[in-house]
Design an enzyme around this catalytic site. Structure first.
Site, PDB file in Angstrom:
ATOM      1  N   GLN A 153      -6.210  -7.923  -6.515  1.00  0.00           N
ATOM      2  CA  GLN A 153      -7.493  -7.400  -6.474  1.00  0.00           C
ATOM      3  C   GLN A 153      -8.570  -8.444  -5.886  1.00  0.00           C
ATOM      4  O   GLN A 153      -8.154  -9.513  -5.499  1.00  0.00           O
ATOM      5  CB  GLN A 153      -8.076  -7.193  -8.018  1.00  0.00           C
ATOM      6  CG  GLN A 153      -8.203  -8.555  -8.850  1.00  0.00           C
ATOM      7  CD  GLN A 153      -8.462  -8.239 -10.602  1.00  0.00           C
ATOM      8  OE1 GLN A 153      -7.980  -7.140 -10.874  1.00  0.00           O
ATOM      9  NE2 GLN A 153      -9.070  -9.072 -11.108  1.00  0.00           N
ATOM     10  N   ASP A 211      -0.558   0.243   6.573  1.00  0.00           N
ATOM     11  CA  ASP A 211      -1.332   0.533   5.312  1.00  0.00           C
ATOM     12  C   ASP A 211      -2.524   1.216   5.424  1.00  0.00           C
ATOM     13  O   ASP A 211      -3.622   0.777   4.485  1.00  0.00           O
ATOM     14  CB  ASP A 211      -1.177  -0.587   4.421  1.00  0.00           C
ATOM     15  CG  ASP A 211      -1.176  -0.092   2.897  1.00  0.00           C
ATOM     16  OD1 ASP A 211      -0.937   1.166   2.558  1.00  0.00           O
ATOM     17  OD2 ASP A 211      -1.388  -0.692   1.922  1.00  0.00           O
ATOM     18  N   SER A 235      -9.591  -3.317  -6.597  1.00  0.00           N
ATOM     19  CA  SER A 235      -8.331  -3.560  -7.481  1.00  0.00           C
ATOM     20  C   SER A 235      -7.336  -2.586  -7.014  1.00  0.00           C
ATOM     21  O   SER A 235      -7.229  -1.397  -6.922  1.00  0.00           O
ATOM     22  CB  SER A 235      -8.360  -3.485  -8.977  1.00  0.00           C
ATOM     23  OG  SER A 235      -7.148  -3.862  -9.695  1.00  0.00           O
ATOM     24  N   ALA A 236      -6.029  -3.056  -6.398  1.00  0.00           N
ATOM     25  CA  ALA A 236      -5.067  -2.476  -5.931  1.00  0.00           C
ATOM     26  C   ALA A 236      -3.913  -2.567  -6.790  1.00  0.00           C
ATOM     27  O   ALA A 236      -3.526  -3.499  -7.755  1.00  0.00           O
ATOM     28  CB  ALA A 236      -4.937  -2.573  -4.393  1.00  0.00           C
TER      29      ALA A 236
END
Length: 521
Positions: free
Chosen positions: A132, A286, A127-128
């Site tokens: 998720q 990222d 989960s970010a």
């Protein structure tokens, strides 16, 4: 009003989690420490400071979470407890309800989740801040079962991000108008770049397209694995991709125990970064540890696994060539060339003295050569470069902000893997080879190959175009000659008239003289 409300909420969270006390307590002056104690009265601040900081960033939303993710890679700049706690932001942001995830999937595909997948794990595996991930099993058109990963967008992200960006734009305007360095730093343009990438990240189809492009670019490099996107199941809120199995790169001891060559892994990471930046001009922007794993499968042992492609950076050919020349000159310690490039590009005023800028750059960079990564603080280098740039009025380049952020990620990652890594000597051969490829016969052949379709279309027309080209000068010469002859005839006629008038005047003058002098004879 929305900006004021958001600003008030940020202040509330800062006070609620005691971040003001955390900052003030780091100062050594007694009166500042006393002020921190007074402000903490009446608040429950018994939780560890690192935990309070992480929880505050989570409450503030995705932009602040991403800021925490970047900080977590800089263990050289942060106390160990804070770095360890912020690392949880990489893939352990509190998940949203699986019922909401299922509802999003069913809305995207217009059918129950059980009809979309053979099986679907309701418990998310990661989960970010933006989405998720759930594991599932999908039946292919040929009837075979395939393990997949399903990424679902976190609901309600756009309003929160827009409020934060609106607040950042307002603050950027203040910085630009009130600060002496405001125009040079270009804060509004930097926020605009951030706005673009964050909004792109909210469209998962765009992320899937980024992954597909990176997968094509990296084929044949044998350094990284990128999941295949299953396009029949990709929507703006949900994407389905090949399931990847690897060990998180932050689990260094586990990787070492499995037999992975950690120093080689660190060098491969540097090569991978510079390949994406300078060869392709399209790079994963990222690259925090939560988005990187390492394969332990026999056929791909020791390769990187890249995940989460919501943010990618792009560079133009001009940007790539300029940066490569800067890096190459830097690695050769040719600080004069670095200074000249800054002036040629317009990054500093044209009247800047090359020798002064050269001397300032040498003073910043020279102490860090021939040192392992553990002895280099890129944060300190950047701070000193910033001081130098302020002195020489260097303009910030917004299109390179993502590259700078990614470079910080790479350095933080390399520091975790192999503190003895010499970042400069690892990158130097790659960049020198790249520069040679840009000006050598190989590049010429590639350009000719790229232009071949245009030449093939042009070739049949060449005789006609050549004939027209050869005929055009003759026609133009003929018309020009006729024009000159006409002008010459007019000139001759005028001269003839003038000649006649002159002869008549002379004859008249002679006749007058004869008439005057004739009576005296």
């Amino acid at each position: 009003m929305s900006r004021i409300g958001r600003g008030a909420f940020i202040v509330f969270i800062v006070l609620r989690y005691g971040l003001d006390e955390l900052v003030l307590s780091s100062f050594r002056k007694p009166w500042i420490r006393l002020l921190a104690r007074i402000l903490s009265l009446g608040r429950d601040l018994r939780s560890p400071r690192a935990e309070r900081l992480r929880e505050a960033l989570e409450r503030l939303g995705p932009i602040f979470v991403k800021f925490g993710q970047v900080l977590s890679t800089r263990r050289d700049l942060l106390p160990l407890d804070i770095a360890e706690e912020l690392a949880k932001l990489q893939d352990r942001v509190p998940p949203f309800s699986s019922d909401i995830a299922v509802a999003t999937i069913e809305r995207a595909f217009h059918k129950p989740v059980d009809e979309v997948f053979e099986s679907f794990e309701r418990q998310p595996v990661a989960s970010a801040s933006i989405a998720q991930v759930h594991f599932a099993t999908l039946r292919s058109k040929s009837g075979e079962l395939r393990e997949v990963a399903v990424k679902v967008l976190r609901p309600g992200m756009l309003p929160v991000i827009q409020k934060d960006l609106s607040l950042m734009r307002m603050m950027a305007g203040w910085v630009e108008n009130l600060s002496a360095d405001g125009k040079r730093l270009k804060p509004r343009e930097v926020v605009a770049e951030f706005d673009k990438y964050l909004n792109d990240e909210l469209d998962l189809v765009r992320e899937a397209a980024n992954a597909a492009q990176l997968r094509r670019n990296m084929q044949g490099l044998d350094l990284v694995l990128i999941p295949e996107m299953i396009w029949d199941f990709c929507q703006p809120e949900v994407i389905v991709m090949e399931r990847m199995n690897g060990v998180p790169i932050s689990h260094v001891e586990r990787l070492r125990a499995a037999g992975v060559d950690i120093p080689k892994l660190a060098r491969d990471g540097v090569t991978l970064f510079f390949t994406q930046v300078f060869r392709d001009g399209f790079f994963h922007a990222d690259m925090h540890p939560g988005n990187i794993q390492v394969s332990l499968a026999p056929e791909t042992f020791g390769r990187y696994i890249s995940l989460d492609f919501g943010i990618v950076g792009t560079l133009t050919e001009y940007d790539k060539e300029y940066l490569a020349q800067n890096f190459t000159a830097f690695f050769r310690r040719d600080y004069k060339r670095v200074a000249e490039l800054h002036i040629e590009s317009g990054w500093v005023p044209a009247d800047t003295r090359v020798d002064e800028l050269e001397s300032a750059i040498r003073a910043v960079c020279e102490p860090y050569f021939d040192r392992p990564l553990k002895e280099i603080s890129l944060g300190m280098v950047l701070m000193r470069l910033f001081q130098t740039s302020r002195r020489f009025q260097v303009e910030i380049q917004p299109q390179l902000v993502l590259l700078q952020k990614t470079l910080l990620n790479i350095e933080g990652l390399g520091r975790q893997l192999d503190p003895e890594l010499d970042l400069w000597s690892t990158a130097k051969p790659f960049l020198e080879k790249w520069m040679l490829d840009q000006i050598g016969p190989k590049k010429l052949l590639e350009q000719l190959k790229d232009q071949a379709p245009h030449y093939a279309k042009l070739l049949p027309q060449l005789p006609r175009l050549l004939h027209e080209y050869l005929q055009r000068p003759r026609q133009q010469d003929a018309r020009q000659l006729d024009k000159l002859l006409a002008e010459q005839r007019r000139t001759n006629a005028l001269l003839q008239i003038l000649l006649y008038l002159g002869m008549g005047f002379i004859m008249s003058l002679l006749a007058f003289q004869v008439w005057v002098y004739l009576p005296t004879l």
